[in-house]
Design an enzyme around this catalytic site. Structure first.
Site, PDB file in Angstrom:
ATOM      1  CB  SER A 151      -0.912   0.006   1.231  1.00 12.70           C
ATOM      2  OG  SER A 151      -1.641  -1.196   1.279  1.00 12.70           O
ATOM      3  CG  ASP A 174       3.077  -8.989   7.731  1.00  6.82           C
ATOM      4  OD1 ASP A 174       2.366  -9.764   8.400  1.00  6.82           O
ATOM      5  OD2 ASP A 174       2.894  -8.752   6.519  1.00  6.82           O
TER       6      ASP A 174
HETATM    7  P1  ADP Z   1      -0.021  -4.592   2.015  1.00  4.44           P
HETATM    8  O1  ADP Z   1      -0.213  -3.124   1.884  1.00  4.44           O
HETATM    9  O2  ADP Z   1      -0.715  -5.155   3.206  1.00  4.44           O
HETATM   10  O3  ADP Z   1       1.440  -4.984   1.901  1.00  4.44           O
HETATM   11  P2  ADP Z   1      -0.406  -5.556  -0.733  1.00  4.44           P
HETATM   12  O4  ADP Z   1       1.029  -5.837  -0.946  1.00  4.44           O
HETATM   13  O5  ADP Z   1      -1.376  -6.572  -1.202  1.00  4.44           O
HETATM   14  O6  ADP Z   1      -0.785  -5.300   0.796  1.00  4.44           O
HETATM   15  O7  ADP Z   1      -0.739  -4.161  -1.466  1.00  4.44           O
HETATM   16  C1  ADP Z   1      -2.020  -3.584  -1.352  1.00  4.44           C
HETATM   17  C2  ADP Z   1      -2.341  -2.831  -2.620  1.00  4.44           C
HETATM   18  O8  ADP Z   1      -1.388  -1.779  -2.808  1.00  4.44           O
HETATM   19  C3  ADP Z   1      -2.256  -3.648  -3.903  1.00  4.44           C
HETATM   20  O9  ADP Z   1      -3.415  -4.422  -4.129  1.00  4.44           O
HETATM   21  C4  ADP Z   1      -2.120  -2.526  -4.929  1.00  4.44           C
HETATM   22  O10 ADP Z   1      -3.360  -1.905  -5.144  1.00  4.44           O
HETATM   23  C5  ADP Z   1      -1.208  -1.539  -4.194  1.00  4.44           C
HETATM   24  N1  ADP Z   1       0.192  -1.777  -4.555  1.00  4.44           N
HETATM   25  C6  ADP Z   1       1.020  -2.730  -4.103  1.00  4.44           C
HETATM   26  N2  ADP Z   1       2.246  -2.650  -4.664  1.00  4.44           N
HETATM   27  C7  ADP Z   1       2.199  -1.605  -5.528  1.00  4.44           C
HETATM   28  C8  ADP Z   1       3.138  -1.009  -6.421  1.00  4.44           C
HETATM   29  N3  ADP Z   1       4.379  -1.463  -6.543  1.00  4.44           N
HETATM   30  N4  ADP Z   1       2.727   0.050  -7.160  1.00  4.44           N
HETATM   31  C9  ADP Z   1       1.479   0.540  -7.043  1.00  4.44           C
HETATM   32  N5  ADP Z   1       0.544   0.016  -6.211  1.00  4.44           N
HETATM   33  C10 ADP Z   1       0.885  -1.043  -5.464  1.00  4.44           C
END
Ligand code: ADP
Length: 403
Positions: A151, A174
């Site tokens: 995010s 985490d």
């Molecule tokens: P968390 O924030 O819990 O680590 P995620 O890794 O699933 O969860 O990321 C949540 C959301 O953030 C993704 O579904 C996407 O919409 C956005 N996101 C993640 N990585 C990227 C990135 N590299 N560039 C743009 N948006 C991203």
């Protein structure tokens, strides 16, 4: 509140709201943050607070709605506010102006009333460009993104691709955001793990069992490490700089458990973090690579204890995957307090004339705004080593030496 009726209520967009969204895996404390940012926005700055439903997905949907009918989107959002907006199923509503009643009584609730989501589309620059355009047209003065590393990576993109004020807030059980000592949700998740280990301990003691429990924590072992220290779990296995766990490594662990039983232990609790990987040979004929670690490890332990001449062939080894229960439950006071502190820093940065884009972080016990992509705190690696040393000395019934 009832649907907006006074004319003053119909100018929230004109008053340049602050928008807030929650994205990725939910973490306890997100509701406490929403309540705090709403209260601070309304009470300290008298600025409207615009909640985005379902993370980036809500923003993308709102952008599509605005593309078709910007004035219609504005009118709908101005009309159905607070709790009314959150339950508006007459029309799909993706943006809701928060008010005091809508955040009342939620401070300790797990989950997030605005909803969180993953949105793969948001990784496309052209999708983000639409979102940026719409946030500009709606007059949003700042966007606050609450979530984990993914995010915040999305928030960093928005920060680089727009002139909007973007403030990120770490919220993930985490605790893998190494620029901050702590993220929202960790303290509650550790408490939940301690509660779970206590329950497993009761049955393990009665039946002379080894319980192998798999924790969450993505690629980080922080949650398992903290829970092991706080719960008294005898063994903790965490990702080791990408090194997979070998057959031999598991036998050494089993041998250490055997030594514990020799010394008179009645049971053993093993925590294994979900980020641990195994060397391919360990998976054997099992081509299902998503097989839970707790089960793989328990099988290896069984093989060890039932070897010819093994002294504890009748030992029961029971695996369990703790899973999503680690995300839920009543938010701990520490997480509520951290949420309030992060929210205060975020609102000030969002409202300041010369505010910067960046992420709230806990550094030396103080709240700071650090740049997106800030490096890990120097002390993070030391803290990890300290915890492992502490656990090793705490959990053994035989001398381990003073490293
Ligand atoms: P968390 O924030 O819990 O680590 P995620 O890794 O699933 O969860 O990321 C949540 C959301 O953030 C993704 O579904 C996407 O919409 C956005 N996101 C993640 N990585 C990227 C990135 N590299 N560039 C743009 N948006 C991203």
């Amino acid at each position: 509140m009832t649907p907006a009726s006074s004319r003053d209520d119909l100018h929230r967009f004109a008053n340049r709201p602050i928008a807030v969204l929650f994205s990725g895996g939910d973490a306890p404390g997100m509701n406490a943050f929403l309540r705090a940012i709403t209260r601070f926005g309304l009470n300290l700055y008298n600025v409207p607070v615009l909640g985005v439903l379902n993370g980036y997905r809500g923003l993308v949907s709102a952008a599509a709605q605005a593309d078709a009918d910007l004035e219609g989107l504005k009118a709908l959002t101005e009309k159905w506010t607070g709790r009314w907006g959150l339950v508006n199923d007459r029309k799909p509503q993706h943006l809701v102006f928060m008010d005091h009643p809508s955040v009342s009584g939620i401070v300790g609730d797990g989950g997030i009333i605005l909803g969180s989501a993953r949105c793969l589309e948001f990784k496309k620059p052209e999708v983000r460009a639409k979102v940026i355009e719409v946030l500009g047209k709606l007059g949003v003065r700042a966007l606050i993104v609450v979530g984990g590393d993914g995010s915040l990576a999305g928030a960093k993109c928005l920060s680089e691709e727009s002139n909007l004020r973007i403030v990120g807030v770490p919220a993930t059980i985490d605790n893998d955001l190494e620029f901050s000592e702590m993220a929202i949700g960790v303290d509650t998740a550790v408490s939940t793990l301690v509660w779970a280990v206590d329950h497993f301990k009761d049955t393990a003691r009665s039946h002379r069992r080894v319980m192998v429990l798999e924790t969450m924590g993505a690629k980080s072992g922080e949650l398992a490490r903290l829970a092991a220290i706080a719960s008294g779990a005898e063994v903790v296995i965490v990702p080791n700089e990408g090194e997979p766990l070998t057959e031999q490594g598991m036998q050494i662990l089993a041998a250490s458990i055997e030594v514990g039983f020799d010394a008179g232990r009645s049971h053993t609790i093993v925590l294994i973090a979900e980020g641990v990987t195994f060397e391919p040979e360990v998976m054997g004929h099992d081509t299902h690579s998503k097989r839970n670690r707790a089960y793989v490890l328990a099988d290896a332990f069984k093989d060890y204890f039932t070897r010819p001449g093994g002294r504890y062939a009748d030992l029961e080894i029971r695996p369990s995957v703790l899973g999503h229960l680690q995300r839920g439950g009543h938010t701990s006071p520490q997480d509520c307090i951290l949420s309030a502190r992060f929210a205060e820093a975020a609102i000030h940065e969002a409202m300041k004339e010369d505010g910067r884009n960046g992420v709230t972080a806990l550094v030396n016990g103080e709240i700071e705004i650090v740049p997106f992509g800030a490096p890990p705190l120097e002390r993070t690696a030391k803290r990890v080593r300290d915890y492992l040393r502490l656990h090793r000395a705490l959990s053994s019934w035989t001398p381990v030496g003073n490293e």
